[in-house]
Scaffold this motif. Structure first.
Motif: not given
Length: 321
Positions: A228-242
């Motif tokens: 809840g309340g997490a930034n999904t755009s940041l999640t996607a960006a970090v996963v792709v970066l990894t």
């Protein structure tokens, strides 16, 4: 400081998964056997094609004539869109070799679903965007360019299943190394991210958003939604970066760490850099592909199961601050 967390976390997860696999192999003393060669797939029979064609036509007509029979709009569209995806794969595998260079079966899967959505949107007057929005994002809204591209993800994941099934004897033989490494690496990835985020002073919402950094983006977005309340755009960006970091440097790093065993290399790659790392390694080291594929799937499954436990979520939130 923030970028050092996914990059450093990838390196740590890689080492944990790889060395765990080597340690378990020494304990159970299993010997590596060659992977079975991937033969040419058998063509689909006419009966199979007609069977799926019948499923597609019947579910398509039912959705047009009685859209409330299957419940919500997403459930109404799902049967004929899934059938169209299977038909697309069947058609794609039967194309001549020179045509497959352009229209690969995986591409045919996504295109056939898009064409089915286009036809349903036209005849039902609901619009194509609404149908694809239900199918790809599970919400009745217009999908963006990223959502359309995500439509290919399911077909790509399915392609891994064929490799895993072909090598099922090999995977069963080394089940202890695979499962133990994936479980330990996933737990380490989640809790180490929460701890390091707290230590370096990240905002709790940022730490929570990047918790599933080593899990494929489709499941990572579902995982962060549990908090809840997490930034999904940041999640996607970090996963792709990894994944990009892993795809570019995974082989060189594993060579430096002396992870020479194909089992350890496959598990370590998939557990730390998900799909992008798997694709990069399997292209050059096909003997590691079965272990990459199964570890890639299991990391996402175990991560999702782990974060669905309320006690685990609360502990991660507590550590993140």
């Amino acid at each position: 400081m923030f970028l050092s967390l996914p990059v450093g976390g990838w390196l740590a997860s890689l080492a944990v998964a790889g060395y765990t696999a080597l340690t378990v192999r020494k304990i159970v003393k299993t010997e590596m056997i060659p992977a079975e060669p991937m033969g040419k797939p058998s063509p689909f029979s006419s009966l199979e094609v007609w069977f799926w064609s019948g499923i597609f036509l019947s579910s398509f007509i039912l959705a047009l004539t009685n859209p409330t029979a299957l419940g919500t709009s997403a459930r109404t569209c799902l049967p004929f869109l899934l059938a169209a995806t299977v038909l697309g794969y069947m058609v794609g595998t039967g194309l001549p070799s020179n045509v497959k260079k352009v229209l690969h079966p995986i591409i045919c899967c996504a295109l056939s679903a898009d064409l089915a959505a286009l036809a349903f949107g036209y005849f039902s007057k609901s619009g194509t965007d609404a149908v694809l929005g239900d199918y790809l994002t599970k919400v009745p809204s217009n999908p963006g360019a990223g959502d359309i591209l995500m439509g290919f993800l399911g077909s790509v994941i399915i392609s891994f299943a064929f490799s895993m099934f072909k090598q099922r004897k090999l995977v069963k033989r080394h089940a202890s190394e695979i499962f133990s490494s994936v479980i330990i690496a996933t737990i380490f990835s989640l809790y180490s991210t929460a701890i390091i985020g707290r230590v370096i002073g990240l905002e709790p919402i940022l730490t929570v958003s990047i918790l599933p950094r080593c899990i494929t983006v489709a499941l990572a977005l579902s995982i962060v939604s549990l908090f809840g309340g997490a930034n999904t755009s940041l999640t996607a960006a970090v996963v792709v970066l990894t994944g990009l970091v892993g795809a570019n440097f995974v082989q060189a790093v594993m060579d430096k760490l002396q992870l020479n065993d194909p089992i350890a290399r496959g598990i370590a790659t998939a557990s730390s850099a998900h799909g992008l790392g798997t694709a990069a390694l399997s292209a050059k080291e096909p003997e590691a592909l079965p272990f990459c594929a199964i570890a890639y799937a299991l990391t996402g499954i175990f991560g999702s199961l782990l974060c669905s436990v309320p006690a685990v979520r609360q502990s991660l939130l507590y550590i993140a601050g």
